[in-house]
Each structure stands twice: as structure tokens, then as C-alpha cells.
Write a protein that holds these residues in place. Structure first.
Motif, PDB file in Angstrom:
ATOM      1  N   CYS A   1       4.372   2.985  -7.476  1.00  0.00           N
ATOM      2  CA  CYS A   1       4.216   4.026  -6.668  1.00  0.00           C
ATOM      3  C   CYS A   1       3.703   3.389  -5.067  1.00  0.00           C
ATOM      4  CB  CYS A   1       3.496   5.193  -7.107  1.00  0.00           C
ATOM      5  SG  CYS A   1       4.075   5.988  -8.478  1.00  0.00           S
ATOM      6  N   GLY A   2       3.621   4.219  -4.010  1.00  0.00           N
ATOM      7  CA  GLY A   2       3.178   3.750  -2.713  1.00  0.00           C
ATOM      8  C   GLY A   2       3.899   3.825  -1.817  1.00  0.00           C
ATOM      9  N   SER A   3       3.653   3.757  -0.498  1.00  0.00           N
ATOM     10  CA  SER A   3       4.165   3.599   0.628  1.00  0.00           C
ATOM     11  C   SER A   3       5.182   2.590   0.730  1.00  0.00           C
ATOM     12  CB  SER A   3       3.276   3.659   2.022  1.00  0.00           C
ATOM     13  OG  SER A   3       4.026   3.357   3.029  1.00  0.00           O
TER      14      SER A   3
ATOM     15  N   VAL B   1       0.123   1.803  -8.383  1.00  0.00           N
ATOM     16  CA  VAL B   1      -0.121   2.067  -7.047  1.00  0.00           C
ATOM     17  C   VAL B   1      -0.047   0.976  -6.166  1.00  0.00           C
ATOM     18  CG1 VAL B   1      -0.983   3.316  -5.276  1.00  0.00           C
ATOM     19  CG2 VAL B   1      -0.945   4.418  -7.553  1.00  0.00           C
TER      20      VAL B   1
ATOM     21  N   ILE C   1      -3.467   4.918   1.061  1.00  0.00           N
ATOM     22  CA  ILE C   1      -2.644   5.975   0.259  1.00  0.00           C
ATOM     23  C   ILE C   1      -2.566   7.179   1.435  1.00  0.00           C
ATOM     24  CG2 ILE C   1      -3.100   7.757  -1.463  1.00  0.00           C
ATOM     25  CD1 ILE C   1      -2.965   4.925  -2.534  1.00  0.00           C
TER      26      ILE C   1
ATOM     27  N   THR D   1       2.063   9.455  -1.314  1.00  0.00           N
ATOM     28  CA  THR D   1       1.521   8.594  -2.542  1.00  0.00           C
ATOM     29  C   THR D   1       0.406   9.320  -3.292  1.00  0.00           C
ATOM     30  OG1 THR D   1       2.029   6.678  -1.247  1.00  0.00           O
ATOM     31  CG2 THR D   1       0.212   6.231  -3.009  1.00  0.00           C
TER      32      THR D   1
END
Length: 125
Positions: free
Chosen positions: A25-27, A91, A96, A100
Motif C-alpha cells: 500500500c501507499g501513494s 505501507v 501518508i 493510504t
């Protein structure tokens, strides 16, 4: 007693002897870092699922703003499905944003462990 979807997925993964599954996950600004995390997690013997599209980079997928917004909604739904499938979330990145943060909250609401490449950005730390 009814069996939840989560329990059914866990049972199926056990029956199939699947390795641990990690959802990255994450930008999407961290796509390069996500690819590196994918390599590390794969080398550690895990199945990796991660965003497949970077909506922040110029691309024909995002040329029409109305279609791009509809696609983003579908991709967010798809990523939540990846989180449901996963055993844990990782992540990536030192930022964040709202999306996210929502992914982290969703994973935690399902009881999934959440790891961070940059633990200092954990919104619940």
C-alpha cells in the motif's frame, strides 16, 4: 454458526498451502519503491499484490477526467479486495495521504497486521 468471508479465505489459503500474502500500500508516487518492496517480499517467499496503475503519472488512462475519476474508484475497490485477500499490509514510502490512510484503516479494521517501510509515518504510532 456462519463462516465469514475472511474465515473462508483463510481456510482456502490453508487448504492450498499458500505462502503468506502481502498487500503493498501507499501513494503511487512511490511506484519505484513499491517495486523494490515487491522484490524483497518475493525473495522472502511471499506472494505480493500491489497497485497495478499509477494514476499520478501522465497516461492515456487518465486523459479524460471523468473516465479517470471512475477508474480511480474502480482501482480503489480493487485494492481493497487485494487487502482482503492478503495476510498483511506493507505501507511503502515516507508520506501518508488520505487514500493510504484509508487503506491502513481498512487493513486494521480487518485485523491485518500493517508494516511500514518508514514506521515514523504510522498514523496510529
Amino acid at each position: 454458526m456462519t463462516t465469514s468471508s475472511e474465515e473462508k479465505i483463510a481456510d482456502a489459503k490453508r487448504l492450498l498451502s499458500l505462502p503468506r500474502i502481502v498487500a503493498i500500500c501507499g501513494s503511487t508516487r512511490f511506484m519505484t519503491e513499491m517495486t523494490e518492496a515487491d522484490l524483497r517480499e518475493t525473495k522472502a517467499g511471499k506472494i505480493v499484490v500491489k497497485p497495478g496503475c499509477d494514476m499520478k503519472s501522465p497516461h492515456e488512462l487518465s486523459s479524460d477526467p471523468v473516465e479517470a475519476e471512475a477508474l480511480k474508484v474502480r482501482l480503489d475497490d480493487l485494492h481493497r479486495a487485494k487487502i482482503r485477500l492478503a495476510d498483511e499490509a506493507l505501507v511503502v514510502g515516507d508520506y501518508i495521504g488520505d487514500s493510504t490512510r484509508a487503506e491502513i484503516a481498512y487493513a486494521r479494521s480487518l485485523g491485518k497486521p500493517v508494516r511500514f517501510t518508514h514506521p515514523e509515518v504510522d498514523p496510529d504510532a
